[in-house]
Design an enzyme around this catalytic site. Structure first.
Site: not given
Ligand code: AMP
Length: 516
Positions: A240, A242, A264, A315-316, A370, A374-375, A388
């Protein structure tokens, strides 16, 4: 001729011998028995409309005895849309038979308006209680001032001290004051909270104005990295705030001339966004654990502002789970490099590492709010870290529920008290951890994928929980159920969860070769 005679003698028109009420099992089941020879063709109708069978609704035959077929119309997490009159039509060349049964799975959820009204009522209650509390506090303060006059020893304290509370576990880190008890930039707005670097307005909740955390220390030294030491290589994704890039970073480690990092970028750099960026950097500097992604520092010489993290090769975790699930294996059929499905022990190994990171966060009184696959990030040798703190809103926007203009809530991962009262605590993180376990054992499915956001809210607040995934051992599902107790204090403790997962993971060896 003999064959024909034989089949004529044994031909039986279909007869539905049983059609009973739906029963909740691993999936929902409408049980039936049908006799007939040759095997009758079965067709279901819901309120007169033919049911199209697929992965969520299908006829399953479990047993055959003397030309009688016993089975279920199996429904995977049916909703109110599946309520109605079910007709079973059995047909073969010698005749047809049909029977009906009513099935009710779920009450129709509130529509959006009702939910808004519900939320509005909560706001009203808070406003009234808030005004009363402020008036009462003012009255008390006046009494104190009258009693002690100008004596500085009893001077009026900052706002956070006035609204203090002992339960520091409920203090979302992003609202922890900077030591002086004055609200930070992110606390200034009357109704905005920060999840990671994401500012979301919420219904005002006194829980948020706490000041008991130690992660935002005044003496935190955030490492500054020179821009010329960062060489971008390729884009990894977009959050969200960038883009995220793979980069080489020079002179960061004494042992290596350069190392791979993930950077990031912060695209929009308003004054407030900059302040939040620096707070986030301080916070990340103080979060250090083997299962929390390593934060190396910032680069703020010019725009865009940059945060530098360790690079996690795979990655995630959500993408990783999907890439190593049965669908990915099926899709890759015939190709030279085929992905290998994750084993149960690998899933346990992943889960155990996330739980370990969460034990650490809880020990720091950090409420993540959260937690989701995905995090989390996956590195080499199936190393998993919580990676994340709320910057993945865009890519996974369907995982969030928009309330009002900007509020995005990960409702599918939230317990009833967070949905209804925006109460986020270590116990609500435990609930989310249960959902993360479910994600892992479904190879990255979206929780309640078959329901709309309003239906999810209805389900969770009514007390329904996710079903046991097909590949999930009973012990692990029991653990999930322990995370999904309605009463927060009844939920398993994060340390217990970690211990249980560690033991389960140890009991089944990990084969790390799937990553090649
Ligand atoms: P985020 O903004 O954190 O949601 O990141 C967007 C995407 O970039 C993620 O979904 C990951 O695929 C990727 N990513 C973020 N951080 C890292 C990292 N440290 N290492 C590797 N990939 C990353």
């Amino acid at each position: 001729l003999l064959n024909l005679l034989f089949s004529l003698l044994h031909s039986v028109p279909p007869k539905i011998t049983k059609l009973s009420d739906a029963i909740p099992d691993h999936h929902w089941c409408i049980p039936f028995s049908v006799a007939g020879n040759p095997t009758p063709h079965l067709q279901w109708f819901l309120d007169g409309e033919a049911v199209t069978e697929g992965v969520y609704i299908m006829t399953m035959i479990h047993d055959v005895t003397e030309r009688e077929y016993h089975g279920c119309l199996q429904l995977d997490s049916p909703t109110h849309l599946n309520n109605g009159r079910y007709t079973l039509l059995a047909k073969n060349e010698y005749g047809t038979d049909q029977k009906e049964v009513e099935a009710h799975f779920m009450r129709k959820p509130w529509d959006g308006e009702e939910f808004k009204t519900h939320c509005f009522l909560i706001v009203q209650v808070y406003v009234v209680v808030g005004i009363a509390a402020v008036a009462f506090t003012g009255f008390l303060l006046m009494l104190v001032i009258l009693k002690f006059g100008g004596n500085s020893k009893f001077g009026i304290k900052g706002p956070s001290s006035v609204i203090s509370n002992d339960d520091d576990s409920a203090s979302p880190l992003h609202h922890v004051s900077n030591g002086s008890n004055t609200p930070s930039s992110s606390e200034m707005g009357p109704d905005a909270v920060i999840i990671g670097m994401t500012k979301i307005p919420v219904i005002e909740n006194p829980q948020y104005f706490r000041s008991t955390n130690s992660l935002l220390k005044t003496d935190t030294f955030v490492q500054h990295i020179k821009r010329h030491n960062i060489v971008l290589k390729r884009e990894l994704g977009e959050g969200a705030f960038g883009k995220v890039f793979l980069a080489e970073c020079y002179n960061l480690s004494p042992d290596h001339e350069k190392i791979l990092v993930a950077v990031k970028t912060l695209k929009e750099a308003s004054e407030n966004a900059r302040k939040d960026f620096h707070r986030e950097a301080e916070l990340l500097t103080n979060l250090q654990h083997e299962h929390i992604v390593t934060f190396y520092g910032v680069c703020v010489e010019s725009d865009p502002l940059i945060m530098v993290f360790e690079y996690m090769k795979h990655g995630d975790l959500n993408k990783f789970l999907r890439a190593h699930g049965p669908d990915a294996v099926l899709m890759a059929e015939g190709q030279t490099t085929r992905p290998v499905e994750l084993t149960q022990s690998q899933m346990l190994h992943i889960a155990q590492q996330i739980a370990s990171g969460m034990v650490y966060l809880a020990s720091q009184h950090f409420v993540h709010r959260d937690l989701a696959t995905r995090n989390c990030l996956v590195g080499e040798n199936l190393l998993v870290k919580i990676g994340d703190f709320g910057m993945s809103r865009d890519v996974y926007s369907t995982d969030y529920y928009r309330v009002g203009g900007h509020t995005m809530l990960p409702i599918r991962w939230m317990p009833p008290e967070s949905i209804m009262y925006r109460k986020f605590t270590t116990e609500s993180d435990v609930w989310s951890l249960g959902v993360v376990l479910w994600e892992i054992f479904t190879y990255g499915k979206q929780p309640w994928y078959q329901l709309s956001n309003n239906e999810v809210i209805e389900c969770i607040t009514q007390g329904r929980v996710l079903q046991r995934p097909r590949t999930c051992p009973k012990e692990v599902y029991d653990l999930m159920l322990g995370c999904w107790q309605r009463e927060p204090h009844m939920r398993l403790n994060i340390k217990e969860i970690h211990c249980l997962l560690l033991n389960l993971a140890k009991a089944s060896p990990v084969y790390l070769d799937i990553l090649g």
